[in-house]
Structures are given as structure tokens and as C-alpha cells.
Scaffold this active site. Structure first.
Site, short mmCIF file in Angstrom:
data_model
loop_
_atom_site.label_atom_id
_atom_site.label_comp_id
_atom_site.label_asym_id
_atom_site.label_seq_id
_atom_site.Cartn_x
_atom_site.Cartn_y
_atom_site.Cartn_z
N GLN A 110 0.85 -1.19 0.00
CA GLN A 110 0.00 0.00 0.00
C GLN A 110 0.89 1.24 0.00
OE1 GLN A 110 -2.10 1.61 3.58
NE2 GLN A 110 -3.91 0.81 2.54
N HIS A 156 -2.90 4.46 -1.82
CA HIS A 156 -3.66 4.89 -0.65
C HIS A 156 -4.26 6.27 -0.94
CE1 HIS A 156 -5.15 5.36 3.28
NE2 HIS A 156 -4.16 4.84 3.98
N GLY A 157 -5.53 6.28 -1.28
CA GLY A 157 -6.23 7.53 -1.56
C GLY A 157 -7.23 7.88 -0.48
N ALA A 158 -6.97 7.41 0.75
CA ALA A 158 -7.95 7.53 1.83
C ALA A 158 -7.35 8.19 3.06
CB ALA A 158 -8.48 6.13 2.18
N TYR A 210 -4.68 11.41 3.76
CA TYR A 210 -3.31 11.52 3.27
C TYR A 210 -3.30 12.22 1.91
CZ TYR A 210 -2.57 8.50 7.24
OH TYR A 210 -2.56 8.00 8.52
#
Length: 324
Positions: free
Chosen positions: A66, A142-144, A147
Site C-alpha cells: 500500500q 492509498h487515496g484515503a 493523506y
């Protein structure tokens, strides 16, 4: 994270996240926002990951890295050479971060220039290539959770008025360009993405009309034929259903169970009714090394020891007992 589905070598319907939120490999030096987190941006790091991926493959597993750039979340003491956290805009997040000097307030990030945005996109692609070289089967963007990718999607961290901010289309541009670059680097079948519309981690605020931001983004991402979409459900099931309809590929759901409540065996019903193709387990998988067997038996389950999260030794990570 370790995956299993019809598009991967396993035939199970579970995804195991082997790292807690906030510890995914950073794609660059500037992407580090926590102490002692791993990277995938140097030759030494590639070599260091190889025993890990080899061990997973030896047991018949599939492992994705990730890729997590923390953006404005972090502190200068965590970065070398006088670097400071960066973000889409110079907007400080409320909150503190743990450092070797104790808990420190987040700082105002440096607003990214066009060149720095392009560099960050290239860093994700380069880290993806490094992940494959290290033996990973693929990567998850990781688009959550507030961040960097999520910061561009948001309306409070992103105050830009150029092509990277303002409208929903512009705020989604960074996520889409990162995905395109990563696909070009290693192939669409090796790339997934994680999104969390409505999540408020790290002082993030999404557009109140989340469907207007996320449905078009998911439709664009679907056109790239990614390996999967991993949705951390923080809004409502109606939005989840809309995103599921916009996504033709493998749809992994981390269902909303409330803060601190692990995803349980009942979540498997969401695969049976078509809400998702796979269910994401985090803390429960950490505490139960034989979770698939325990889910089939409907328990019993070891309780995760949250006092051991985010640091320390192997205690609370590799010492949970298996059944029998």
C-alpha cells in the site's frame, strides 16, 4: 496487504491488511509522516522487502504494497535535510503526530508547486516499480484517510484555484494521474486503489456532495481496468451502492462498523448479496492469524490489543494464538 479473490491465486473472499493504517510504505522521502515507517524508494529498501515477499509466496499468499504519501500529515523532525511536509495548499491540519520527540502539532505544509505535483506522481510510479522488483504482486494506491491523495480530493486541505483544485473534476485530477502513472509503470492488473469518502481522519473534509466527487472519479478509474477498488465505508450505504454500480471490476469493501469495532463474520453476507466482491479485515485479522477458519466457524475470536498498535515489539502482532 495479502489478497485473495477470483482475480488472484487464492479463491477466498477475504483481504488481510498486514499493516495498520498509517504505516504503508512511503513512495518518497517526503512522503513519510510517522516514525519508523518503511519505504519503497531506494535500492536498499527493495532488497530489505524481498525476504518478506518471499515468505508470503512460500505460504501460497499474494501480497500488495500500500503506497502511502502522508502529505501535510507529519512533522519536519520526521524528515531529513530540512524538508517540511507538503500538501495541495498551505493549510495546517488540526491535531498532533507522534515523533521520537513526543507528540507534536502538525505544521503548516508547503503548498506544492506544479513541478512538485508532477514529482509526487512520478514517485508513486517509481515506488510501484520498486515494489514489483521487491517481489510484491502489486500495489494499492492509498487515496484515503486524509493523506496526500485524499487531501487533493478534499475541500478543506485543497484550496487551489488551478487545474488541481476548485471543481470536483480538478480535485480528482491528482488521484487519477497517480493511477494512470502507476498503471503505465507496472500494468493495470497489478494496481488497486483505496478510497474513503466521508472519512474525517487527519482533519479532512470532503465535498458535502460526495457523489459528485467520487462517482465520476470511480468511473474514470474503472476505465483504467485496475485490479480492484478498495472502499473504506465512512459515508452511507447509498453512496457505496452508487460507487459499486460505477465500478465493473473487483470491489473490496471495508464496511462501516463504527469506531473501534472490528469487521465481523456478518460482513460476509455483503458478498452473498452482491454489495461487494470481497470484504476487508484489518484489526480482526491481526489478532486472529487463522481468521478464515474462525469466520467459517463463526468464532471464537481473539480480541485485538490496541495498546500495542503503532509501535513496540512483536507483542500484539505475531503472538496471538491460533485455534487448537
Amino acid at each position: 496487504m495479502i489478497l485473495g479473490s477470483s482475480r488472484f491465486p487464492s479463491t477466498t473472499c477475504w483481504i488481510q491488511r498486514v499493516q495498520e493504517p498509517g504505516s504503508g510504505p512511503q513512495p518518497s522521502v517526503a512522503g513519510q509522516g510517522y516514525t519508523n515507517t518503511p519505504g519503497l524508494h531506494s535500492a536498499e529498501q527493495v532488497e530489505a522487502w524481498k525476504p518478506v515477499t518471499e515468505a508470503v509466496h512460500k505460504e501460497g499468499g499474494v501480497i500488495f504494497a500500500q503506497l502511502m504519501h502522508t502529505g501535510r500529515i507529519g512533522h519536519p523532525v520526521l524528515l531529513p535535510d530540512g524538508l517540511v511536509p507538503i500538501g495541495p495548499s498551505a493549510v495546517k491540519a488540526e491535531g498532533k503526530v507522534f515523533t521520537h520527540e513526543g507528540m507534536l502539532d502538525f505544521v503548516e505544509p508547503k503548498e506544492m508547486t506544479e513541478a512538485e505535483i508532477q514529482e509526487a506522481i512520478a514517485d508513486f510510479a517509481n515506488a510501484a516499480r520498486n515494489a514489483i522488483a521487491a517481489g510484491f504482486d502489486g500495489v494499492e494506491i492509498h487515496g484515503a484517510n486524509g493523506y496526500l491523495v485524499h487531501q487533493f480530493l478534499s475541500v478543506n486541505a485543497n484550496r487551489r484555484t488551478d487545474q488541481w483544485g476548485g471543481s470536483a473534476e480538478n480535485r480528482a485530477r491528482f488521484a487519477l494521474e497517480v493511477a494512470k502513472a502507476t498503471v503505465a509503470a507496472i500494468g493495470a492488473d497489478k494496481v488497486g486503489i483505496r478510497l474513503s469518502p466521508g472519512a474525517k481522519f487527519n482533519d479532512i473534509t470532503d465535498d458535502p456532495d460526495m457523489a459528485a466527487t467520487y462517482v465520476p472519479l470511480v468511473e474514470e478509474l474503472a476505465g483504467l481496468d485496475l485490479a480492484y477498488l478498495h472502499l473504506m465505508e465512512q459515508a452511507d450505504r447509498e453512496l457505496t451502492t452508487k460507487l459499486r454500480a460505477a465500478w465493473a471490476g473487483v470491489f473490496i469493501l471495508n464496511p462501516d462498523t463504527g469506531f473501534g469495532v472490528p469487521t465481523g463474520p456478518d460482513a460476509i453476507d455483503l458478498v452473498k448479496d452482491g454489495t461487494a466482491d470481497m470484504i476487508s479485515y484489518g484489526a480482526l485479522f491481526l489478532a486472529n492469524p487463522d481468521l478464515p477458519e474462525r469466520l467459517k466457524a463463526r468464532g471464537p475470536f481473539n480480541e485485538p490489543d490496541r495498546t500495542t498498535f503503532y509501535g513496540g515489539t512483536e507483542q500484539g502482532y505475531t503472538d496471538y494464538p491460533a485455534l487448537g
